[in-house]
Design a protein around this motif. Structure first.
Motif, PDB file in Angstrom:
ATOM      1  N   VAL A  64       0.854  -1.176   0.000  1.00 44.01           N
ATOM      2  CA  VAL A  64       0.000   0.000   0.000  1.00 44.01           C
ATOM      3  C   VAL A  64       0.898   1.236   0.000  1.00 44.01           C
ATOM      4  O   VAL A  64       1.844   1.304   0.791  1.00 44.01           O
ATOM      5  CB  VAL A  64      -0.901  -0.021   1.262  1.00 44.01           C
ATOM      6  CG1 VAL A  64      -1.654   1.283   1.434  1.00 44.01           C
ATOM      7  CG2 VAL A  64      -1.867  -1.196   1.207  1.00 44.01           C
ATOM      8  N   HIS A  65       0.613   2.202  -0.862  1.00 43.02           N
ATOM      9  CA  HIS A  65       1.421   3.425  -0.924  1.00 43.02           C
ATOM     10  C   HIS A  65       1.109   4.337   0.259  1.00 43.02           C
ATOM     11  O   HIS A  65       2.010   4.903   0.871  1.00 43.02           O
ATOM     12  CB  HIS A  65       1.151   4.149  -2.246  1.00 43.02           C
ATOM     13  CG  HIS A  65       1.934   5.419  -2.400  1.00 43.02           C
ATOM     14  ND1 HIS A  65       1.482   6.629  -1.915  1.00 43.02           N
ATOM     15  CD2 HIS A  65       3.138   5.666  -2.988  1.00 43.02           C
ATOM     16  CE1 HIS A  65       2.392   7.569  -2.186  1.00 43.02           C
ATOM     17  NE2 HIS A  65       3.392   7.008  -2.840  1.00 43.02           N
ATOM     18  N   GLY A  66      -0.172   4.504   0.564  1.00 44.85           N
ATOM     19  CA  GLY A  66      -0.577   5.282   1.729  1.00 44.85           C
ATOM     20  C   GLY A  66      -0.926   6.735   1.444  1.00 44.85           C
ATOM     21  O   GLY A  66      -1.557   7.388   2.259  1.00 44.85           O
ATOM     22  N   ASP A  67      -0.483   7.262   0.303  1.00 43.34           N
ATOM     23  CA  ASP A  67      -0.796   8.663  -0.040  1.00 43.34           C
ATOM     24  C   ASP A  67      -0.854   8.785  -1.555  1.00 43.34           C
ATOM     25  O   ASP A  67      -0.261   9.688  -2.141  1.00 43.34           O
ATOM     26  CB  ASP A  67       0.270   9.592   0.553  1.00 43.34           C
ATOM     27  CG  ASP A  67      -0.190  11.050   0.587  1.00 43.34           C
ATOM     28  OD1 ASP A  67      -1.403  11.291   0.411  1.00 43.34           O
ATOM     29  OD2 ASP A  67       0.653  11.939   0.774  1.00 43.34           O
ATOM     30  N   TYR A  68      -1.580   7.850  -2.177  1.00 48.62           N
ATOM     31  CA  TYR A  68      -1.553   7.729  -3.638  1.00 48.62           C
ATOM     32  C   TYR A  68      -2.504   8.728  -4.282  1.00 48.62           C
ATOM     33  O   TYR A  68      -3.718   8.654  -4.112  1.00 48.62           O
ATOM     34  CB  TYR A  68      -1.927   6.299  -4.041  1.00 48.62           C
ATOM     35  CG  TYR A  68      -1.678   6.017  -5.508  1.00 48.62           C
ATOM     36  CD1 TYR A  68      -0.388   5.748  -5.973  1.00 48.62           C
ATOM     37  CD2 TYR A  68      -2.717   6.052  -6.424  1.00 48.62           C
ATOM     38  CE1 TYR A  68      -0.148   5.500  -7.314  1.00 48.62           C
ATOM     39  CE2 TYR A  68      -2.485   5.804  -7.777  1.00 48.62           C
ATOM     40  CZ  TYR A  68      -1.198   5.531  -8.209  1.00 48.62           C
ATOM     41  OH  TYR A  68      -0.955   5.297  -9.550  1.00 48.62           O
ATOM     42  N   ARG A  69      -1.930   9.682  -5.014  1.00 51.75           N
ATOM     43  CA  ARG A  69      -2.726  10.699  -5.712  1.00 51.75           C
ATOM     44  C   ARG A  69      -1.862  11.309  -6.797  1.00 51.75           C
ATOM     45  O   ARG A  69      -0.649  11.074  -6.843  1.00 51.75           O
ATOM     46  CB  ARG A  69      -3.220  11.762  -4.745  1.00 51.75           C
ATOM     47  CG  ARG A  69      -2.111  12.403  -3.947  1.00 51.75           C
ATOM     48  CD  ARG A  69      -2.648  13.057  -2.668  1.00 51.75           C
ATOM     49  NE  ARG A  69      -1.565  13.277  -1.730  1.00 51.75           N
ATOM     50  CZ  ARG A  69      -1.016  14.468  -1.523  1.00 51.75           C
ATOM     51  NH1 ARG A  69      -1.426  15.527  -2.192  1.00 51.75           N
ATOM     52  NH2 ARG A  69      -0.050  14.602  -0.651  1.00 51.75           N
ATOM     53  N   LEU A  70      -2.485  12.130  -7.620  1.00 51.29           N
ATOM     54  CA  LEU A  70      -1.795  12.635  -8.803  1.00 51.29           C
ATOM     55  C   LEU A  70      -0.523  13.404  -8.458  1.00 51.29           C
ATOM     56  O   LEU A  70       0.486  13.290  -9.149  1.00 51.29           O
ATOM     57  CB  LEU A  70      -2.741  13.513  -9.628  1.00 51.29           C
ATOM     58  CG  LEU A  70      -2.233  13.928 -11.004  1.00 51.29           C
ATOM     59  CD1 LEU A  70      -1.882  12.720 -11.873  1.00 51.29           C
ATOM     60  CD2 LEU A  70      -3.254  14.811 -11.716  1.00 51.29           C
ATOM     61  N   ASP A  71      -0.544  14.184  -7.362  1.00 51.77           N
ATOM     62  CA  ASP A  71       0.656  14.991  -7.136  1.00 51.77           C
ATOM     63  C   ASP A  71       1.784  14.239  -6.441  1.00 51.77           C
ATOM     64  O   ASP A  71       2.814  14.823  -6.118  1.00 51.77           O
ATOM     65  CB  ASP A  71       0.341  16.341  -6.483  1.00 51.77           C
ATOM     66  CG  ASP A  71      -0.196  16.222  -5.082  1.00 51.77           C
ATOM     67  OD1 ASP A  71      -0.554  15.115  -4.670  1.00 51.77           O
ATOM     68  OD2 ASP A  71      -0.284  17.263  -4.401  1.00 51.77           O
ATOM     69  N   ASN A  72       1.613  12.937  -6.248  1.00 54.19           N
ATOM     70  CA  ASN A  72       2.738  12.114  -5.770  1.00 54.19           C
ATOM     71  C   ASN A  72       3.297  11.204  -6.863  1.00 54.19           C
ATOM     72  O   ASN A  72       3.990  10.224  -6.556  1.00 54.19           O
ATOM     73  CB  ASN A  72       2.332  11.285  -4.547  1.00 54.19           C
ATOM     74  CG  ASN A  72       2.435  12.116  -3.273  1.00 54.19           C
ATOM     75  OD1 ASN A  72       3.166  13.109  -3.230  1.00 54.19           O
ATOM     76  ND2 ASN A  72       1.712  11.729  -2.238  1.00 54.19           N
ATOM     77  N   VAL A  73       2.974  11.508  -8.125  1.00 55.83           N
ATOM     78  CA  VAL A  73       3.611  10.773  -9.234  1.00 55.83           C
ATOM     79  C   VAL A  73       4.211  11.787 -10.205  1.00 55.83           C
ATOM     80  O   VAL A  73       3.827  12.964 -10.216  1.00 55.83           O
ATOM     81  CB  VAL A  73       2.616   9.846 -10.001  1.00 55.83           C
ATOM     82  CG1 VAL A  73       1.966   8.844  -9.061  1.00 55.83           C
ATOM     83  CG2 VAL A  73       1.568  10.641 -10.760  1.00 55.83           C
ATOM     84  N   LEU A  74       5.161  11.315 -11.007  1.00 49.63           N
ATOM     85  CA  LEU A  74       5.704  12.120 -12.101  1.00 49.63           C
ATOM     86  C   LEU A  74       5.136  11.594 -13.409  1.00 49.63           C
ATOM     87  O   LEU A  74       5.033  10.387 -13.601  1.00 49.63           O
ATOM     88  CB  LEU A  74       7.231  12.012 -12.135  1.00 49.63           C
ATOM     89  CG  LEU A  74       7.989  12.563 -10.923  1.00 49.63           C
ATOM     90  CD1 LEU A  74       9.486  12.312 -11.074  1.00 49.63           C
ATOM     91  CD2 LEU A  74       7.710  14.056 -10.734  1.00 49.63           C
TER      92      LEU A  74
END
Length: 339
Positions: free
Chosen positions: A205-215
């Motif tokens: 589980v990532h725990g904070d998965y959302r658009l601004d935590n990916v490139l």
């Protein structure tokens, strides 16, 4: 890129350590800059003029060891790098605090854009925005399809009783930062506790998965998932619930980063269906997980508001956090009732 020391990173000491541990990696004097992003751990872009790397360290000042555990972050990206999940290649972990004053790790610099606001997404247009966000759901399926044991992460968390512990933890967090009446929040916490879903098989589980935590790369594909400090082994639908919550969040001009209102952004329901179809997981209890995400965000925001009222947070926008909390409580209750 400055050759002065950014706060928290001594470039000479870093260079000496890299030369010792990874001879030949660095070819010239190092320059560095602090990159924005990540609400907690500090991220620096470092270059020798030819190559670029990223250094992560805990924030300056007193920190809780568990919240900013460099070893955990380094371990999860090391385990995931050989899989199809897009993460930067980790190059080195240093747990010796005498080098730069705290543990840190070094990873490759990945090209890509973090999209944090509707304004940043707007130039992509509706079609490309839609593709990027659908890719976010697909990449989450990839992450959750990794077999934790095969990746060497069998002991990375305690999946038994995961949801009970999460609910208890965020309830305690609320009690620790409450100095005003918040109608509905106890009702929401109690309602979540009454109908805990049965968790599917555990996943990373990532725990904070959302658009601004990916490139996102030039081809609109996700090049890297970042910010693994909340990662663990647990119920994968907590990641999906959080993604659904963020996708239904449209608070223009709010201090909370929201992209849900961008033209072309898929509805939460479409992301949930796409995830269900590709993962084969039963998502019939997703309204519980989404309501839990609203609750968690309400608690996090109330914590920020509480520190603001005590005069412990300096900066713009903190005065606008408090009024948002009831919106999150209300959305949590509505989501649960609809489920």
């Amino acid at each position: 890129m400055s050759h002065d020391h950014p706060p928290g990173l001594d470039l000479e000491r870093l260079r000496a350590h890299l030369d010792r541990e990874r001879p030949g990696l660095v070819g010239g004097p190092l320059g560095a800059e602090l990159i924005e992003g990540g609400r907690s751990n500090l991220t620096y872009a470092v270059t020798d003029g030819t190559s670029r790397w990223v250094v992560r360290r805990p924030p300056l000042g007193h920190v809780l060891a568990t919240a900013h555990d460099m070893h955990r972050e380094h371990r999860v990206i090391s385990a995931l790098h050989p899989t199809t999940v897009p993460v930067p290649e980790p190059l080195l972990l240093c747990e010796d605090e005498t080098v730069i004053g705290s543990p840190f790790y070094v990873m490759e610099f990945v090209e890509g854009t973090p999209y944090r606001t509707v304004e940043q997404l707007a130039p992509l247009g509706p079609e490309r925005t839609r593709g990027v966000v659908l890719g976010l759901a697909d990449t989450l399926v990839e992450l959750h399809s990794v077999d934790p044991a095969a990746a060497g992460l069998a002991d990375f968390g305690r999946p038994e009783g995961f949801l009970e512990r999460q609910l208890r933890r965020w309830g305690k967090q609320l009690d620790a930062s409450r100095n005003r009446d918040l109608p509905g929040i106890d009702e929401l916490h109690a309602a979540l506790g009454k109908e805990l879903p049965r968790s599917p098989a555990p996943a990373v589980v990532h725990g904070d998965y959302r658009l601004d935590n990916v490139l996102v790369g030039a081809d609109d594909r996700i090049t890297a998932i970042l910010d693994w400090e909340m990662s663990t082994l647990g119920d994968p639908l907590t990641d999906l619930g959080l993604l659904a919550m963020y996708s239904s969040l449209d608070l223009p001009g709010s201090p909370v980063s929201t992209t849900g209102g961008a033209p072309g952004h898929p509805e939460a329901s479409e992301l949930i269906e796409r995830y269900a179809a590709a993962s084969g997981r039963d998502v019939s209890a997703i309204s519980w997980y989404t309501a839990f995400a609203w609750f968690k965000l309400a608690v996090i925001l109330e914590g920020i508001h509480y520190r603001f009222t005590l005069g412990r947070t300096v900066g713009a926008d903190f005065d606008r956090i408090g009024p948002l909390v009831p919106v999150f409580i209300e959305s949590g209750l509505t989501t649960l009732q609809e489920g």
